[in-house]
Design a protein around this motif. Structure first.
Motif, short mmCIF file in Angstrom:
data_model
loop_
_atom_site.label_atom_id
_atom_site.label_comp_id
_atom_site.label_asym_id
_atom_site.label_seq_id
_atom_site.Cartn_x
_atom_site.Cartn_y
_atom_site.Cartn_z
N VAL A 1 -1.19 1.49 -15.47
CA VAL A 1 0.01 1.17 -14.72
C VAL A 1 -0.39 0.90 -13.27
O VAL A 1 -1.26 1.58 -12.73
CB VAL A 1 1.08 2.27 -14.83
CG1 VAL A 1 0.60 3.58 -14.25
CG2 VAL A 1 2.38 1.86 -14.19
N VAL A 2 0.22 -0.12 -12.66
CA VAL A 2 -0.04 -0.47 -11.27
C VAL A 2 1.20 -0.12 -10.45
O VAL A 2 2.31 -0.54 -10.78
CB VAL A 2 -0.36 -1.98 -11.11
CG1 VAL A 2 -0.54 -2.33 -9.64
CG2 VAL A 2 -1.59 -2.35 -11.92
N ILE A 3 0.98 0.65 -9.38
CA ILE A 3 2.08 1.10 -8.51
C ILE A 3 1.72 0.78 -7.06
O ILE A 3 0.66 1.19 -6.58
CB ILE A 3 2.30 2.62 -8.65
CG1 ILE A 3 2.65 2.98 -10.09
CG2 ILE A 3 3.39 3.08 -7.68
CD1 ILE A 3 2.68 4.49 -10.35
N GLY A 4 2.60 0.07 -6.39
CA GLY A 4 2.44 -0.21 -4.97
C GLY A 4 3.37 0.68 -4.16
O GLY A 4 4.49 0.96 -4.59
N ILE A 5 2.92 1.10 -2.98
CA ILE A 5 3.73 1.95 -2.10
C ILE A 5 3.71 1.39 -0.69
O ILE A 5 2.65 1.07 -0.15
CB ILE A 5 3.19 3.40 -2.06
CG1 ILE A 5 3.26 4.04 -3.44
CG2 ILE A 5 3.96 4.24 -1.04
CD1 ILE A 5 2.70 5.46 -3.49
N SER A 6 4.90 1.29 -0.09
CA SER A 6 5.02 0.95 1.33
C SER A 6 6.22 1.71 1.89
O SER A 6 6.96 2.36 1.16
CB SER A 6 5.20 -0.56 1.53
OG SER A 6 6.53 -0.95 1.27
N SER B 1 12.27 -0.12 2.04
CA SER B 1 13.34 0.48 1.23
C SER B 1 13.30 -0.05 -0.20
O SER B 1 12.73 -1.11 -0.47
CB SER B 1 14.70 0.14 1.85
OG SER B 1 14.96 -1.24 1.69
N PRO B 2 13.95 0.67 -1.12
CA PRO B 2 14.07 0.14 -2.48
C PRO B 2 14.71 -1.25 -2.51
O PRO B 2 14.27 -2.12 -3.26
CB PRO B 2 14.95 1.17 -3.20
CG PRO B 2 14.64 2.46 -2.49
CD PRO B 2 14.47 2.04 -1.03
N ALA B 3 15.71 -1.49 -1.68
CA ALA B 3 16.37 -2.81 -1.65
C ALA B 3 15.38 -3.89 -1.18
O ALA B 3 15.37 -5.00 -1.73
CB ALA B 3 17.59 -2.77 -0.73
N SER B 4 14.56 -3.58 -0.20
CA SER B 4 13.54 -4.53 0.26
C SER B 4 12.55 -4.82 -0.87
O SER B 4 12.17 -5.97 -1.10
CB SER B 4 12.81 -3.97 1.48
OG SER B 4 11.75 -4.82 1.86
N HIS B 5 12.14 -3.78 -1.58
CA HIS B 5 11.23 -3.97 -2.72
C HIS B 5 11.86 -4.87 -3.77
O HIS B 5 11.19 -5.75 -4.33
CB HIS B 5 10.86 -2.63 -3.35
CG HIS B 5 9.92 -1.78 -2.56
ND1 HIS B 5 9.02 -2.28 -1.65
CD2 HIS B 5 9.73 -0.44 -2.57
CE1 HIS B 5 8.32 -1.28 -1.13
NE2 HIS B 5 8.73 -0.16 -1.67
N ARG B 6 13.13 -4.66 -4.07
CA ARG B 6 13.83 -5.48 -5.07
C ARG B 6 13.82 -6.95 -4.64
O ARG B 6 13.53 -7.84 -5.44
CB ARG B 6 15.26 -4.96 -5.23
CG ARG B 6 16.11 -5.75 -6.21
CD ARG B 6 15.82 -5.38 -7.66
NE ARG B 6 14.92 -6.34 -8.24
CZ ARG B 6 14.10 -6.10 -9.27
NH1 ARG B 6 14.07 -4.94 -9.85
NH2 ARG B 6 13.32 -7.03 -9.74
N ARG B 7 14.11 -7.21 -3.37
CA ARG B 7 14.11 -8.59 -2.86
C ARG B 7 12.70 -9.19 -2.94
O ARG B 7 12.54 -10.36 -3.30
CB ARG B 7 14.64 -8.64 -1.43
CG ARG B 7 16.15 -8.40 -1.33
CD ARG B 7 16.69 -8.66 0.08
NE ARG B 7 16.07 -7.83 1.10
CZ ARG B 7 16.49 -6.61 1.46
NH1 ARG B 7 17.55 -6.09 0.88
NH2 ARG B 7 15.87 -5.94 2.41
N LEU C 1 7.19 1.48 -4.87
CA LEU C 1 7.83 2.71 -4.45
C LEU C 1 8.04 2.74 -2.94
O LEU C 1 7.21 2.22 -2.18
CB LEU C 1 7.00 3.92 -4.87
CG LEU C 1 6.72 4.05 -6.37
CD1 LEU C 1 5.90 5.30 -6.64
CD2 LEU C 1 8.00 4.06 -7.18
N SER C 2 9.13 3.36 -2.54
CA SER C 2 9.53 3.44 -1.13
C SER C 2 9.12 4.79 -0.54
O SER C 2 9.49 5.84 -1.06
CB SER C 2 11.04 3.27 -1.03
OG SER C 2 11.47 3.42 0.29
N ASP C 3 8.35 4.73 0.54
CA ASP C 3 7.89 5.94 1.26
C ASP C 3 8.33 5.83 2.72
O ASP C 3 7.50 5.69 3.62
CB ASP C 3 6.36 6.02 1.13
CG ASP C 3 5.77 7.31 1.71
OD1 ASP C 3 6.51 8.30 1.85
OD2 ASP C 3 4.57 7.29 2.03
#
Length: 170
Positions: free
Chosen positions: A64-69, A72-78, A90-92
């Motif tokens: 599984v590949v997971i990116g973190i920055s 926000s979750p909304a920014s990730h969705r966009r 994931l949102s940190d």
């Protein structure tokens, strides 16, 4: 930066859908965990697109590949929708997980000092042990480098998570 042989610190963060994701929920599978500075920037887009392009190779290894920055979750969705990505992001926002993995560091741009995410990646065994880590990774090369590292590690007898390994490093 956390080194190979270290137990990967567990955490729970929200994904692009606002749902909680816990690292330890992926035990039994290899995890590529990568930290990047910001959604929709050139380097971060290149890196995320590379991981998406190579996803069949990671899937074949049950990884599984997971990116973190900090986004926000909304920014990730966009970001996912705009770039056609197939990743867990994931949102940190308070950078606590960045700090756990020692990738939140002082940086400098145009003589101005500030704290931010140092682009880094980790290959974590199915048992939760960091097998490989990289700091200041190149966005274009990182996905392929991590897939090759996963291939090499899975072909190495005696390495936790390797094919044919009993998990014993003796």
């Amino acid at each position: 930066m956390l080194e190979a042989g270290t137990i990967a610190p567990d955490f729970t963060l929200e994904d692009q859908e606002g749902q909680p994701v816990t690292l330890s929920s992926f035990r039994g599978r290899p995890v590529i965990l990568y930290f990047y500075p910001k959604d929709n920037t050139s380097g971060c887009t290149t890196q995320a697109q590379g991981y998406t392009e190579l996803k069949p190779g990671f899937d074949a290894k049950d990884a599984v590949v997971i990116g973190i920055s900090k986004d926000s979750p909304a920014s990730h969705r966009r970001f996912i929708d705009k770039q056609g990505l197939d990743l867990i992001l994931l949102s940190d926002p308070d950078h606590k997980v960045n700090e756990l993995y020692d990738v939140w560091k002082e940086k400098s741009m145009y003589g101005k000092k500030y704290f931010g995410t140092v682009r880094s990646s980790f290959l974590i065994s199915p048992e939760g042990v960091i097998l490989k880590s990289g700091e200041k990774v190149k966005p274009k090369l990182d996905p392929e480098t991590m897939l090759k590292a996963l291939d090499a590690l899975q072909d190495t007898p005696g390495v936790p998570g390797a094919a044919g390994s009993d998990g014993d490093n003796a």
